[in-house]
Write a protein that holds these residues in place. Structure first.
Motif, PDB file in Angstrom:
ATOM      1  N   UNK A 164       0.913  -1.167  -0.080  1.00 40.95           N
ATOM      2  CA  UNK A 164      -0.079   0.001  -0.019  1.00 40.95           C
ATOM      3  C   UNK A 164       0.944   1.232  -0.045  1.00 40.95           C
ATOM      4  N   UNK A 165       0.377   2.401  -0.624  1.00 36.73           N
ATOM      5  CA  UNK A 165       1.150   3.662  -0.678  1.00 36.73           C
ATOM      6  C   UNK A 165       1.581   4.113   0.476  1.00 36.73           C
ATOM      7  N   UNK A 166       0.571   3.729   1.800  1.00 36.33           N
ATOM      8  CA  UNK A 166       0.741   4.396   3.124  1.00 36.33           C
ATOM      9  C   UNK A 166       1.879   3.846   3.845  1.00 36.33           C
ATOM     10  N   UNK A 167       2.189   2.627   3.358  1.00 35.54           N
ATOM     11  CA  UNK A 167       3.556   2.086   3.843  1.00 35.54           C
ATOM     12  C   UNK A 167       4.872   2.738   3.505  1.00 35.54           C
ATOM     13  N   UNK A 168       4.438   3.310   2.041  1.00 33.73           N
ATOM     14  CA  UNK A 168       5.757   3.943   1.824  1.00 33.73           C
ATOM     15  C   UNK A 168       5.817   5.452   2.427  1.00 33.73           C
ATOM     16  N   UNK A 169       4.663   6.003   2.475  1.00 32.66           N
ATOM     17  CA  UNK A 169       4.674   7.355   3.215  1.00 32.66           C
ATOM     18  C   UNK A 169       5.138   7.128   4.719  1.00 32.66           C
ATOM     19  N   UNK A 170       4.628   6.102   5.342  1.00 27.71           N
ATOM     20  CA  UNK A 170       5.345   5.709   6.764  1.00 27.71           C
ATOM     21  C   UNK A 170       6.744   5.874   6.685  1.00 27.71           C
ATOM     22  N   UNK A 171       7.462   5.191   5.818  1.00 31.49           N
ATOM     23  CA  UNK A 171       8.701   4.986   5.733  1.00 31.49           C
ATOM     24  C   UNK A 171       9.644   5.942   5.072  1.00 31.49           C
ATOM     25  N   UNK A 172       9.151   7.130   4.241  1.00 24.56           N
ATOM     26  CA  UNK A 172       9.808   7.923   3.787  1.00 24.56           C
ATOM     27  C   UNK A 172      10.969   8.513   4.590  1.00 24.56           C
ATOM     28  N   UNK A 173      12.281   8.201   3.766  1.00 24.41           N
ATOM     29  CA  UNK A 173      13.611   8.551   4.244  1.00 24.41           C
ATOM     30  C   UNK A 173      14.115   8.112   5.653  1.00 24.41           C
TER      31      UNK A 173
END
Ligand SMILES: [Zn+2]
Ligand SMILES: [Zn+2]
Length: 250
Positions: A164-173
């Motif tokens: 899910x895209x939210x897991x990418x948002x969660x992990x940003x940087x």
């Protein structure tokens, strides 16, 4: 900030093992993040019961919360911790969990735990930590991942999720991406968990510094999971095991 893995098996504990739980410490303040089977015992090998500063639960599956109950027994009946421990979980979780130990219908766990809803995108402070929950994609169970920040370092933990895209948002940087990796390439990939390769793909998209795979089911060889993730992410991939200690962002 220091991460200590208290348990990392997915879904059920293998022989002598534990399901998911983590201790995150900074400046003497301790967050207990997920409380899977066996993790309360492991926690007490690291700190005293009353040294937990706050608890964070990702969702209402037993492999992530069951040990909140013995911890409640120790705090409340064993007098091993003050009432009102800050306790964050997704909306609706605590009311269900409280039924497991009610005293003739009385919500006695609400004495030991001061419950607060973990809402998507709404940050909160816990000791020296700034924590932001992100809603994940996990069957029909409301599940949050936690982005935990202190002193410029970032630890991102998915809890359980499918792609899910939210897991990418969660992990940003993030310096460290603690990502569930229930499956391997040969597994039957269901949409509510990640494979090791999928976890690594999310880490690539988020531009994280390092990936730490967790929630691998005990019937799988973790070396295979690591290899499959490293083929996507590169070498900065580890597998979480109970007792592992990592300084995040150093
Ligand atoms: Zn799980
Ligand atoms: Zn789950």
């Amino acid at each position: 900030m220091k991460l200590t893995v208290l348990g990392a098996h997915g879904t059920w504990p293998g022989p002598g093992g534990e399901t998911c739980g983590y201790l995150v410490s900074h400046e003497g303040f301790n967050l207990w993040v997920d409380a899977g089977t066996g993790t309360f015992s492991r926690l007490q090998q690291q700190i005293a019961v009353d040294e937990v500063g706050a608890m964070l639960i990702t969702h209402g599956h037993p492999d992530h919360f069951m040990d909140m109950i013995p911890a409640f027994y120790a705090r409340h009946y064993g007098k091993m911790g003050a009432p009102g421990l800050p306790f964050y979980s997704p909306e609706g979780f605590f009311d269900l969990a409280a039924l497991l130990v009610s005293e003739a219908g009385r919500n006695v766990m609400a004495i030991a735990y001061d419950t607060r809803d973990a809402r998507h995108g709404v940050p909160f402070e816990a000791g020296p930590f700034r924590v932001t929950p992100f809603e994940m994609t996990h069957i029909g169970v409301r599940t949050v991942g936690y982005r935990i920040e202190a002193n410029g370092s970032v630890l991102a933990y998915t809890g359980d999720t499918g792609p899910c895209p939210e897991a990418v948002d969660l992990a940003k940087g993030a310096d460290l991406f603690l990502a569930e990796a229930t499956y391997q390439n040969a597994s039957n990939l269901l949409p509510f968990h990640l494979s090791a390769a999928q976890a690594a793909e999310h880490g690539v998209r988020a531009g994280v510094g390092r990936v730490l795979l967790t929630h691998i089911t005990p019937d799988l060889d973790p070396d295979v999971s690591r290899t499959e993730a490293a083929a996507v992410f590169g070498d900065a991939v580890d597998v979480a095991v109970s007792g592992l200690v990592i300084e995040v962002g150093e």
